[in-house]
Scaffold this active site. Structure first.
Site, PDB file in Angstrom:
ATOM      1  N   HIS A  52      -1.210   0.489   7.535  1.00 56.90           N
ATOM      2  CA  HIS A  52      -1.781   0.629   6.192  1.00 56.90           C
ATOM      3  C   HIS A  52      -1.665   2.078   5.735  1.00 56.90           C
ATOM      4  O   HIS A  52      -1.711   3.003   6.548  1.00 56.90           O
ATOM      5  CB  HIS A  52      -3.256   0.191   6.220  1.00 56.90           C
ATOM      6  CG  HIS A  52      -3.908   0.164   4.868  1.00 56.90           C
ATOM      7  ND1 HIS A  52      -3.406  -0.561   3.819  1.00 56.90           N
ATOM      8  CD2 HIS A  52      -5.025   0.792   4.401  1.00 56.90           C
ATOM      9  CE1 HIS A  52      -4.194  -0.398   2.762  1.00 56.90           C
ATOM     10  NE2 HIS A  52      -5.167   0.426   3.089  1.00 56.90           N
ATOM     11  N   CYS A 102       0.825  -1.211   0.000  1.00 57.25           N
ATOM     12  CA  CYS A 102       0.000   0.000   0.000  1.00 57.25           C
ATOM     13  C   CYS A 102       0.858   1.259   0.000  1.00 57.25           C
ATOM     14  O   CYS A 102       0.439   2.303  -0.511  1.00 57.25           O
ATOM     15  CB  CYS A 102      -0.945  -0.006   1.192  1.00 57.25           C
ATOM     16  SG  CYS A 102      -0.127  -0.238   2.791  1.00 57.25           S
TER      17      CYS A 102
END
Length: 754
Positions: A714, A283
């Site tokens: 994330h 990510c």
């Protein structure tokens, strides 16, 4: 005649088979069996983001094992003559389910609705499913392992996630749940734990109330009831009667806010709105590249803008309105090749990856347009000796502005102190702690902390020929077209444990940094002596050199760096190039130059042909000079690289690619030789090329991080497109309803025209 006819047909058939066999043998001759080290790119086109799900599928060359979309396979065949390809197509099919379970669920929902009190609010979150008692509940085995679960602060014991957490009711392990279709959710660690142990039941933390909780049976593969839940929770120190208060006190975390989980986001697709699949903790790469490819410099460097957008949009696959996105496997393999971190599937720091990618662009754009120039700017550092009041000005290149976070200047200090007091009282009494408020830091104080003078206590002054106190002020010597600001949220606690600051910063939409432009030497201001003569003796020669700031190196600082395990020559360079300003400055230099190809090479003083105490550098090898010149560099540039690396060809090649900014300033004639006379007579080369302009900017993108460390958690990014904020959460691309600009990590500004 019938026999003759049959014989004739057989002969024709044999002739045709011979032709087919000849063609087949010709095709098979181009087929190569993959070796153990070969990579077969069967999921992505080498020239676009086409995949087996794209229209026309993917063609894999049976010799090079590269994949090609339908629009590129003909070109590859024409160029290489390759005739054997494996054609792969995949079609996603919707799962067909019986209507009976659906009707049964609707009937149960209606019964629940009719039987519920008028003011019952539980029906608004009820999923319509009647849960059955688990077959494991009555005789569930629980281990006496002494595990006690705290009332808050839960984290996955494997990946450190803080959301979608499940506690196994057999051994008390707290692990994250399943990964959802869109890449969100957990990392499947609770499921993997069941597969390894067979412990069947888990309760979702955060759902426990006096009335029950969400309990899942992995063995029965369904949500279930546990009539002994209170007993099972009590085994691990959880009191169901107090968990309602804990749940109500839980502050909405950054995971929910940053991903805008509480809103129904409208999916988007089209040019510039294509998502990117998460390849396993990728990510950080997805977020950085989404932002970079909104900048015209990077769009135009790769392919024309229209082609970039059409390719990315044309190969994004959709299923029932949801993007599957593109999978940048080959791109990730390319940019991470040879790097100890970015070549792995571990989570990485987005800021470090951005700098790594810019460094790759710099190395590979020696000729032609260099898109990283959009970020490049000069920093002016002014050091004033407090004893002599004389100043020294230096400039350095940078690409990111790092803003410190002064926690002591939070606007809600009283609230934070009261929360800390209540937390200590709760811990002392054994009660659940209250939710901790988030510190609110004004953006202006972060900017002030960057620009305020810094005190140097061990500065070696060439004016007084000794150590004294100095002040250092940092300003912009130029303003880039695109400004990247990093909020330094990651720091170390008093126990040297890395931690992330939970802060809210009112980052502005527009920014005017004009007041932070450097002014250079002021009228009437005296400068510190730039050079001090120094004579270095050796057994074989006498070399007169000129020190830029100090005639001697601080032996104590050199020793401290050596004790940390760094090479002696690198430590001497660090102390020299930081002007004997102390261990902190030298340490920063070391950390910033560890990847230099000549990091451990013998220290050569500027103006000297060899290191102190050694013989002069031998003249450059003609063979080595010819090799480097054949790569497109001038003879003077090749000579400079060889002199800087003790005439070692391999190191000289690495050095020359690491100093392209300096070399670009050397004028090269058609014959491959620099004009303007010898090295000694040439004027010092100008600084690196930068784009300067007004210091007024507008925010157009930001990258946010969720989690306790850059090594876990994330990343998502928000980008402003046509006055509409858009959230890019891997392959999920939606219109943003409330962009969390106060919780960002990296902010991207573009210059506003006057």
């Amino acid at each position: 005649s019938g026999h003759r006819g049959v014989l004739y047909l057989v002969i024709l058939w044999l002739e045709e088979m011979a032709e087919v066999s000849e063609v087949l043998m010709s095709v098979l001759s181009t087929v190569r069996v993959p070796r153990p080290g070969d990579r077969v790119h069967k999921d992505e086109c080498a020239f676009s983001f086409a995949s087996p799900e794209s229209e026309g599928g993917l063609y894999v060359c049976m010799n090079s094992f590269l994949g090609f979309g339908g629009q590129f396979v003909e070109r590859h065949h024409a160029r290489t003559g390759q005739r054997a390809y494996l054609h792969i197509t995949r079609t996603r099919k919707a799962q067909v389910t019986s209507v009976l379970p659906l009707m049964s669920r609707i009937r149960r929902l209606n019964l629940k609705w009719l039987s519920a009190p008028v003011e019952c609010t539980a029906v608004t979150t009820w999923d319509g499913e009647v849960r059955q008692e688990s077959k494991h509940a009555a005789e569930l085995k629980q281990l006496d392992n002494g595990v006690k679960i705290p009332p808050s602060g839960w984290r996955c014991e494997v990946c450190d996630l803080q959301e979608n957490l499940w506690m196994n009711l057999t051994d008390g392990k707290v692990l994250c749940g399943r990964r959802y279709f869109d890449g969100s959710g957990g990392n499947n660690h609770a499921l993997q734990h069941f597969q390894q142990t067979g412990y069947p039941l888990a309760v979702k933390l955060g759902t426990i109330t006096p009335d029950g909780a969400d309990v899942y049976s992995y063995d029965e593969d369904d949500m279930v009831l546990d009539s002994k839940l209170a007993e099972h929770l009590s085994h691990f120190g959880i009191d169901m009667m107090t968990m309602e208060k804990v749940r109500m006190n839980q502050r909405v975390g950054e995971w929910e806010v940053i991903q805008e989980s509480g809103a129904t986001l409208r999916p988007l697709w089209g040019p510039g709105l294509t998502g990117m699949k998460n390849l396993g903790n990728s990510c950080y790469l997805n977020s950085v590249m989404q932002v970079l490819f909104t900048i015209p410099d990077f769009q135009e460097k790769s392919v024309p803008v229209s082609v970039t957008l059409s390719v990315m949009d044309g190969n994004a696959f959709f299923f029932q309105g949801d993007q599957v996105g593109i999978a940048p496997r080959m791109f990730k393999a390319l940019v991470g090749r040879g790097h100890p971190e970015f070549s792995t599937n571990r989570q990485q720091d987005a800021q470090e990856f951005l700098l790594h990618f810019i460094n790759m662009v710099e190395r590979n754009c020696r000729s032609g347009a260099n898109p990283s120039e959009a970020f490049r700017f000069l920093v002016e550092e002014r050091i004033v000796c407090q004893q002599s009041q004389k100043a020294k000005y230096t400039q350095r290149v940078d690409y990111i502005v790092q803003l410190p976070v002064p926690m002591d200047q939070a606007t809600n200090t009283d609230e934070l102190q009261e929360a800390e007091r209540l937390r200590e009282e709760a811990e002392a009494s054994g009660n659940p702690p209250p939710a901790a408020p988030r510190a609110r830091i004004p953006f202006s104080v972060c900017l002030d902390a960057l620009s305020e003078p810094e005190t140097l206590t061990d500065f070696w002054s060439s004016a007084v020929q000794g150590k004294t106190t100095a002040t250092k002020t940092t300003r912009f010597a130029s303003f880039p077209d695109y400004l990247v600001i990093q909020i330094k949220k990651f720091t170390f606690g008093l126990d040297w444990v890395p931690k992330k600051l939970d802060v809210s910063i009112d980052v502005p939409d527009t920014l005017d940094l004009s007041a932070l432009r450097g002014t250079g030497q002021q009228p009437g201001e005296e400068l510190l002596p730039e050079v001090a003569p120094c004579v270095l003796y050796s057994k074989r020669h006498l070399c007169t050199c000129m020190f830029l700031s100090a005639p001697v190196l601080d032996d104590s600082t050199v020793s401290q760096l050596c004790e940390m395990g760094f090479p002696m020559e690198a430590c001497r360079k660090a102390v020299y190039y930081t002007g004997n300003t102390g261990i902190d400055a030298a340490m920063n230099w070391v950390m910033g130059h560890m990847d230099d190809p000549d990091f451990s090479a013998p220290f050569v003083l500027p103006g000297c042909s060899s290191a102190p105490g050694s013989t002069p550098t031998e003249s450059a090898s003609e063979e080595h000079l010819a090799t480097i010149v054949s790569m497109g560099f001038s003879r003077d540039q090749a000579s400079r690289a060889l002199r800087a690396t003790s005439n070692v060809l391999e190191r000289a090649v690495d050095w020359i690619f690491s100093h392209l900014d300096d070399l670009e300033s050397m004028e090269v004639s058609e014959g491959g030789r620099s004009e303007g006379g010898s090295e000694a007579s040439r004027d010092p080369p100008p600084g690196p090329r930068v784009r300067d302009g007004p210091g007024k900017y507008e925010l157009f993108a930001f990258i946010s991080h969720m989690g306790t460390s850059t090594m876990c958690g994330h990343y998502v990014c928000h980008i402003k497109k046509d006055q509409q904020w858009v959230i890019f959460n891997d392959q999920k691309v939606c219109a943003s309803e409330k962009p969390p600009k106060d919780l960002g990590y990296l902010y991207f500004y573009r210059r506003v025209a006057e």
